[in-house]
Design a protein around this motif. Structure first.
Motif, PDB file in Angstrom:
ATOM      1  N   GLU A  41       0.813  -1.213   0.000  1.00  0.00           N
ATOM      2  CA  GLU A  41       0.000   0.000   0.000  1.00  0.00           C
ATOM      3  C   GLU A  41       0.851   1.269   0.000  1.00  0.00           C
ATOM      4  OE1 GLU A  41      -3.343   0.297  -0.431  1.00  0.00           O
ATOM      5  OE2 GLU A  41      -3.119  -1.844  -0.874  1.00  0.00           O
ATOM      6  N   ARG A  42       2.171   1.104  -0.017  1.00  0.00           N
ATOM      7  CA  ARG A  42       3.067   2.269  -0.094  1.00  0.00           C
ATOM      8  C   ARG A  42       2.730   3.128  -1.312  1.00  0.00           C
ATOM      9  NH1 ARG A  42       8.535   3.373  -2.094  1.00  0.00           N
ATOM     10  NH2 ARG A  42       8.653   1.311  -3.022  1.00  0.00           N
ATOM     11  N   VAL A  43       2.362   2.497  -2.430  1.00  0.00           N
ATOM     12  CA  VAL A  43       2.081   3.269  -3.634  1.00  0.00           C
ATOM     13  C   VAL A  43       0.765   4.032  -3.515  1.00  0.00           C
ATOM     14  CG1 VAL A  43       3.451   1.771  -5.136  1.00  0.00           C
ATOM     15  CG2 VAL A  43       1.024   1.284  -4.802  1.00  0.00           C
ATOM     16  N   ARG A  44      -0.142   3.545  -2.672  1.00  0.00           N
ATOM     17  CA  ARG A  44      -1.382   4.279  -2.416  1.00  0.00           C
ATOM     18  C   ARG A  44      -1.118   5.401  -1.417  1.00  0.00           C
ATOM     19  NH1 ARG A  44      -5.854   4.960  -4.994  1.00  0.00           N
ATOM     20  NH2 ARG A  44      -6.409   2.739  -5.135  1.00  0.00           N
ATOM     21  N   GLN A  45      -0.412   5.086  -0.343  1.00  0.00           N
ATOM     22  CA  GLN A  45      -0.154   6.069   0.707  1.00  0.00           C
ATOM     23  C   GLN A  45       0.686   7.238   0.207  1.00  0.00           C
ATOM     24  OE1 GLN A  45       1.654   3.390   3.470  1.00  0.00           O
ATOM     25  NE2 GLN A  45      -0.288   2.426   4.053  1.00  0.00           N
ATOM     26  N   SER A  46       1.580   6.965  -0.742  1.00  0.00           N
ATOM     27  CA  SER A  46       2.442   8.027  -1.273  1.00  0.00           C
ATOM     28  C   SER A  46       1.708   8.939  -2.251  1.00  0.00           C
ATOM     29  CB  SER A  46       3.646   7.408  -1.989  1.00  0.00           C
ATOM     30  OG  SER A  46       3.229   6.730  -3.175  1.00  0.00           O
ATOM     31  N   GLY A  47       0.545   8.511  -2.690  1.00  0.00           N
ATOM     32  CA  GLY A  47      -0.203   9.286  -3.685  1.00  0.00           C
ATOM     33  C   GLY A  47       0.076   8.868  -5.112  1.00  0.00           C
ATOM     34  N   LEU A  48       1.025   7.948  -5.311  1.00  0.00           N
ATOM     35  CA  LEU A  48       1.401   7.538  -6.661  1.00  0.00           C
ATOM     36  C   LEU A  48       0.232   6.893  -7.400  1.00  0.00           C
ATOM     37  CD1 LEU A  48       3.347   7.007  -8.984  1.00  0.00           C
ATOM     38  CD2 LEU A  48       4.198   4.997  -7.735  1.00  0.00           C
ATOM     39  N   LEU A  49      -0.506   6.050  -6.719  1.00  0.00           N
ATOM     40  CA  LEU A  49      -1.616   5.366  -7.381  1.00  0.00           C
ATOM     41  C   LEU A  49      -2.690   6.360  -7.825  1.00  0.00           C
ATOM     42  CD1 LEU A  49      -1.692   2.416  -8.045  1.00  0.00           C
ATOM     43  CD2 LEU A  49      -3.057   2.003  -6.003  1.00  0.00           C
ATOM     44  N   ASP A  50      -2.898   7.402  -7.041  1.00  0.00           N
ATOM     45  CA  ASP A  50      -3.858   8.443  -7.431  1.00  0.00           C
ATOM     46  C   ASP A  50      -3.396   9.141  -8.715  1.00  0.00           C
ATOM     47  OD1 ASP A  50      -5.451   7.902  -5.228  1.00  0.00           O
ATOM     48  OD2 ASP A  50      -4.460   9.406  -3.971  1.00  0.00           O
ATOM     49  N   VAL A  51      -2.093   9.401  -8.788  1.00  0.00           N
ATOM     50  CA  VAL A  51      -1.525  10.035  -9.981  1.00  0.00           C
ATOM     51  C   VAL A  51      -1.723   9.131 -11.201  1.00  0.00           C
ATOM     52  CG1 VAL A  51       0.648  10.743 -11.088  1.00  0.00           C
ATOM     53  CG2 VAL A  51       0.176  11.396  -8.715  1.00  0.00           C
ATOM     54  N   VAL A  52      -1.477   7.854 -11.015  1.00  0.00           N
ATOM     55  CA  VAL A  52      -1.634   6.887 -12.104  1.00  0.00           C
ATOM     56  C   VAL A  52      -3.082   6.832 -12.573  1.00  0.00           C
ATOM     57  CG1 VAL A  52      -1.548   4.424 -12.674  1.00  0.00           C
ATOM     58  CG2 VAL A  52       0.343   5.481 -11.425  1.00  0.00           C
ATOM     59  N   GLU A  53      -4.011   6.720 -11.638  1.00  0.00           N
ATOM     60  CA  GLU A  53      -5.426   6.629 -11.993  1.00  0.00           C
ATOM     61  C   GLU A  53      -5.885   7.869 -12.758  1.00  0.00           C
ATOM     62  OE1 GLU A  53      -7.629   5.874  -8.450  1.00  0.00           O
ATOM     63  OE2 GLU A  53      -6.628   3.973  -8.032  1.00  0.00           O
ATOM     64  N   LYS A  54      -5.435   9.023 -12.309  1.00  0.00           N
ATOM     65  CA  LYS A  54      -5.809  10.284 -12.974  1.00  0.00           C
ATOM     66  C   LYS A  54      -5.288  10.307 -14.413  1.00  0.00           C
ATOM     67  CE  LYS A  54      -5.431  15.322 -12.286  1.00  0.00           C
ATOM     68  NZ  LYS A  54      -4.700  15.711 -13.518  1.00  0.00           N
ATOM     69  N   SER A  55      -4.041   9.899 -14.595  1.00  0.00           N
ATOM     70  CA  SER A  55      -3.454   9.911 -15.927  1.00  0.00           C
ATOM     71  C   SER A  55      -4.149   8.923 -16.862  1.00  0.00           C
ATOM     72  CB  SER A  55      -1.955   9.580 -15.835  1.00  0.00           C
ATOM     73  OG  SER A  55      -1.345   9.619 -17.113  1.00  0.00           O
ATOM     74  N   LEU A  56      -4.501   7.761 -16.339  1.00  0.00           N
ATOM     75  CA  LEU A  56      -5.196   6.771 -17.160  1.00  0.00           C
ATOM     76  C   LEU A  56      -6.565   7.289 -17.584  1.00  0.00           C
ATOM     77  CD1 LEU A  56      -4.324   3.426 -15.286  1.00  0.00           C
ATOM     78  CD2 LEU A  56      -3.250   4.368 -17.341  1.00  0.00           C
ATOM     79  N   ARG A  57      -7.304   7.870 -16.634  1.00  0.00           N
ATOM     80  CA  ARG A  57      -8.634   8.388 -16.960  1.00  0.00           C
ATOM     81  C   ARG A  57      -8.550   9.498 -18.004  1.00  0.00           C
ATOM     82  NH1 ARG A  57      -9.349   8.149 -11.120  1.00  0.00           N
ATOM     83  NH2 ARG A  57     -10.641   6.326 -10.584  1.00  0.00           N
ATOM     84  N   ASP A 135       5.285  -0.198 -17.102  1.00  0.00           N
ATOM     85  CA  ASP A 135       5.634  -0.202 -15.680  1.00  0.00           C
ATOM     86  C   ASP A 135       6.101   1.159 -15.205  1.00  0.00           C
ATOM     87  OD1 ASP A 135       8.896  -0.266 -15.553  1.00  0.00           O
ATOM     88  OD2 ASP A 135       8.202  -1.461 -17.243  1.00  0.00           O
ATOM     89  N   ILE A 136       5.882   1.369 -13.914  1.00  0.00           N
ATOM     90  CA  ILE A 136       6.458   2.491 -13.174  1.00  0.00           C
ATOM     91  C   ILE A 136       7.243   1.862 -12.041  1.00  0.00           C
ATOM     92  CG2 ILE A 136       6.001   4.552 -11.800  1.00  0.00           C
ATOM     93  CD1 ILE A 136       3.308   4.793 -13.308  1.00  0.00           C
ATOM     94  N   ILE A 137       8.558   1.993 -12.091  1.00  0.00           N
ATOM     95  CA  ILE A 137       9.436   1.296 -11.151  1.00  0.00           C
ATOM     96  C   ILE A 137       9.665   2.129  -9.892  1.00  0.00           C
ATOM     97  CG2 ILE A 137      11.834   0.566 -10.807  1.00  0.00           C
ATOM     98  CD1 ILE A 137      10.211  -1.497 -12.220  1.00  0.00           C
ATOM     99  N   THR A 138       9.370   1.543  -8.733  1.00  0.00           N
ATOM    100  CA  THR A 138       9.524   2.268  -7.466  1.00  0.00           C
ATOM    101  C   THR A 138      10.677   1.722  -6.608  1.00  0.00           C
ATOM    102  OG1 THR A 138       7.949   0.820  -6.319  1.00  0.00           O
ATOM    103  CG2 THR A 138       7.064   2.789  -7.425  1.00  0.00           C
TER     104      THR A 138
END
Length: 381
Positions: A41-57, A135-138
């Motif tokens: 959940e690090r990618v959710r907590q960091s806000g990265l997943l939100d950024v990804v979802e926004k870009s995809l939409r 991929d987005i490598i973290t």
């Protein structure tokens, strides 16, 4: 220098804020429906997943999410993801995380396009088609972002094997060093170990090794050592983080194996047996295996070990170079003894048995028999 063919089709988008354009990059390859695969959940907590979802939409890419990929990825999760991707009608897989997530994504991409058991691809069969992979490598470590392979563990059989195919090269890999700044101290040093292990396998075992490639490998290892120490002191040093990330990519994108012939991956083979049994972090297991294996193997290629000692650590003898590497691992805090990665008298026999299975399946059983494996494990205690 032996003959070679080289083609690496991966487009790398490297630098700050590149993850914000992932939807654009995917739409350029006509991706319409994506399975987004991630680990913690690090990618959710960091806000990265939100950024990804926004870009995809914003770019018209529909998606479905699946998290929970562990650091030693397992077959059961891959099969769960294949089922979800099929139900969704995915045409692509986006991995958001480290190499374990991307390795899983490659298996998923191949498995969706195959009527049989995806494990077939880890035991001899090669995939001929796959979903598009992004991929987005973290986490910088495996180099999976620029190669066509992946590793997964079959929990039932304790087989930690790989699949490979040209159809598994990612279309676009995003490497933003800033996304890796939140990696823990432990996983930073485990990553350093992993990168070095990728670098030395051919360096020490190859029958033929061009001078140019040796120099490239030495530069890569010295970069890892230098930047690791900088990052341990200041995790937010962007330039060091960027060089560390690119060193991880270069170590296993095929570049340091051009013209190299007759090599094998014994350190990885042995470590895969350890982590298949104990579930230790891959890089942690490698830092235990490497110095022990090097002591056992050094007389088989003394010139390479003496050169390593001189070029990397300024030492005169092979043994001094090996001890210097072990001392550096101890200094940065990655394990150098079996007990530190969960191998005890109670499970050592099982680890060796799994290693014997791996050595046979990896085509290395003529060298790595029970006697030799026992000797290496004794040196790792």
């Amino acid at each position: 220098m032996t003959n070679f063919s080289f083609c690496n089709p991966v487009r790398v988008e490297f630098g700050k804020d590149k993850e914000k354009k992932i939807g654009k990059y995917m739409s350029e390859f006509d991706a319409k429906k994506a399975l987004v695969l991630y680990g913690s959940e690090r990618v959710r907590q960091s806000g990265l997943l939100d950024v990804v979802e926004k870009s995809l939409r914003e770019n018209g890419v529909e998606f479905v999410l699946l998290g929970g990929v562990k650091s030693n990825p397992v077959l059961s999760k891959v099969k769960e993801a294949i089922k979800l991707a099929r139900e969704f009608g995915a045409d692509s897989v986006l991995a958001v995380g480290g190499g374990s997530v991307l390795d899983s994504a490659k298996a998923v991409a191949a498995g969706v396009c195959y009527d049989g058991d995806v494990w077939d691809f880890f035991t001899g069969k090669s995939p001929t088609s796959a979903l598009k992979i992004f991929d987005i490598i973290t986490l910088a470590a495996t180099g999976s972002e620029m190669n066509q392979g992946g590793v997964v563990t079959n929990e039932a059989t304790k087989q930690k094997y790989s699949l490979h195919s040209d159809c598994l090269y990612p279309k676009v890999s995003v490497i933003n060093p800033l996304l890796q700044a939140s990696v823990t101290r432990e996983y930073l040093v485990y990553s350093a170990s992993d990168i070095i292990a990728h670098s030395i396998e051919g360096y020490f075992t190859a029958a033929s090794h061009p001078e140019l490639v040796r120099m490239q490998i030495e530069a890569n290892i010295k970069t890892v050592i230098r930047t690791t120490e900088i990052l341990l002191a200041d995790p937010n040093d962007y330039d060091a983080r960027a060089e560390f990330a690119w060193a991880a990519t270069l170590a296993l994108n095929g570049y340091t194996y051009l013209g190299v012939d007759g090599f094998s991956y014994p350190n990885h083979m042995i470590e895969h047996a350890i982590s298949a049994v104990t579930d230790c972090a891959h890089g942690a297991g490698l830092s235990v295996v490497m110095p022990a294996w090097m002591k056992w193997y050094a007389l088989k290629n003394p010139a390479a070990f003496e050169r390593f000692a001189s070029e990397i650590f300024g030492k005169s003898t092979a043994l001094e170079g090996i001890e210097a590497l072990k001392a550096w691992f101890d200094k940065i805090g990655t394990p150098t003894s079996l007990s530190r990665v969960g191998v005890t008298d109670a499970n050592l026999a099982e680890v060796i048995q799994v290693a014997l299975m791996h050595s046979k399946d990896w085509g290395m059983s003529d060298i790595y028999m029970r006697e030799s494996l026992e000797a290496i494990f004794n040196l790792a205690k």
